[in-house]
Scaffold this active site. Sequence first.
Site, PDB file in Angstrom:
ATOM      1  N   ASP A  67       0.988  -1.271   0.066  1.00 42.09           N
ATOM      2  CA  ASP A  67      -0.022  -0.042   0.026  1.00 42.09           C
ATOM      3  C   ASP A  67       0.813   1.369   0.085  1.00 42.09           C
ATOM      4  OD1 ASP A  67       0.961  -0.334   2.879  1.00 42.09           O
ATOM      5  OD2 ASP A  67      -0.879  -1.049   3.450  1.00 42.09           O
ATOM      6  N   ASN A 136      -6.981  -3.228  14.151  1.00 43.85           N
ATOM      7  CA  ASN A 136      -8.227  -3.276  13.928  1.00 43.85           C
ATOM      8  C   ASN A 136      -8.567  -4.605  12.848  1.00 43.85           C
ATOM      9  OD1 ASN A 136      -7.293  -2.397  11.325  1.00 43.85           O
ATOM     10  ND2 ASN A 136      -8.617  -0.591  11.202  1.00 43.85           N
ATOM     11  N   HIS A 138      -6.677  -5.097   9.858  1.00 41.10           N
ATOM     12  CA  HIS A 138      -6.814  -4.720   8.551  1.00 41.10           C
ATOM     13  C   HIS A 138      -5.253  -5.537   8.043  1.00 41.10           C
ATOM     14  CE1 HIS A 138      -4.353  -0.838   9.031  1.00 41.10           C
ATOM     15  NE2 HIS A 138      -3.414  -1.871   9.061  1.00 41.10           N
TER      16      HIS A 138
HETATM   17  P1  PGA Z   1       2.309  -1.853  12.556  1.00 43.13           P
HETATM   18  O1  PGA Z   1       1.243  -1.752  11.477  1.00 43.13           O
HETATM   19  O2  PGA Z   1       3.489  -2.854  12.418  1.00 43.13           O
HETATM   20  O3  PGA Z   1       3.241  -0.406  12.592  1.00 43.13           O
HETATM   21  O4  PGA Z   1       1.895  -2.110  13.871  1.00 43.13           O
HETATM   22  C1  PGA Z   1       0.902  -3.047  11.019  1.00 43.13           C
HETATM   23  C2  PGA Z   1      -0.111  -2.846   9.928  1.00 43.13           C
HETATM   24  O5  PGA Z   1      -0.783  -1.799   9.994  1.00 43.13           O
HETATM   25  O6  PGA Z   1      -0.251  -3.676   9.281  1.00 43.13           O
END
Ligand code: PGA
Length: 247
Positions: A67, A136, A138
Amino acid sequence: MHVVVYTTATRAASAAASLVIGHLSRKPELVVGLPTGNTPIPMYRALVRAHVNGRADFSRATTFNLDEFVGLGKGDAGSYHSFMASHLFDHVNLARGRAHVLDGRAADWREEIAAYERRIRRSGGLDLAVLGIGGNGHLGFNEPAEALEAQTHRVTLRPETRRANAQLFGGRWQAVPTHALSMGIGTILRARSVVLLATGPAKARIVARALSGRVSTRVPASLLQAHPDVVVVLDRDAAAALPARRF
Ligand code: PGA
């Protein structure tokens, strides 16, 4: 799903890096999906170290990042382009022409997402998707919703996702872009193999929901329960809420 738990986040990240290196040595022309975020930083450090020590050759590999923020691209502070350059691309022998990141600054985002999907398809699809998980649930920026987009698409970021990314924008979550481009859930799930890396106590609840709860688009990572080849690499903190039978 194969779940492996390590005592520390560093060990888990090294284990995820070893899985990537294993795939790369079995198939040097590996097509791999790559994540950003805090969690994979030590994994990229381990991959760079392995490259420096002659244990990881990226010269024939192709990468597709999951992304990018809308409005940001190559050279922009806070962009995932910049994140990837500083954590991996600038330090390994990956051909820049085969290191793909969605361009959040593309004048025509519809063409950008269609072209990304075409490029993935022409490369033969992902052999391996390396994933993180949002608090969450995702995957990439496939945010929890009643329905998910299968293909690469433009997404409105949820407030909790913008807050989680504030660090990239001087700690100001209001400065985090409101939209992103994300590889679709179908494109991710078509990867022949998946490695999911999650570490830290803040991920314990969502890891338990994703791995042992019901499969639901409200927890996009739960869809991995239906994938035939997933290795979930956790540290002890992220594994803390999993039912005991998982160990
Ligand atoms: P993070 O993000 O490693 O900063 O917790 C993970 C994600 O959002 O896929």
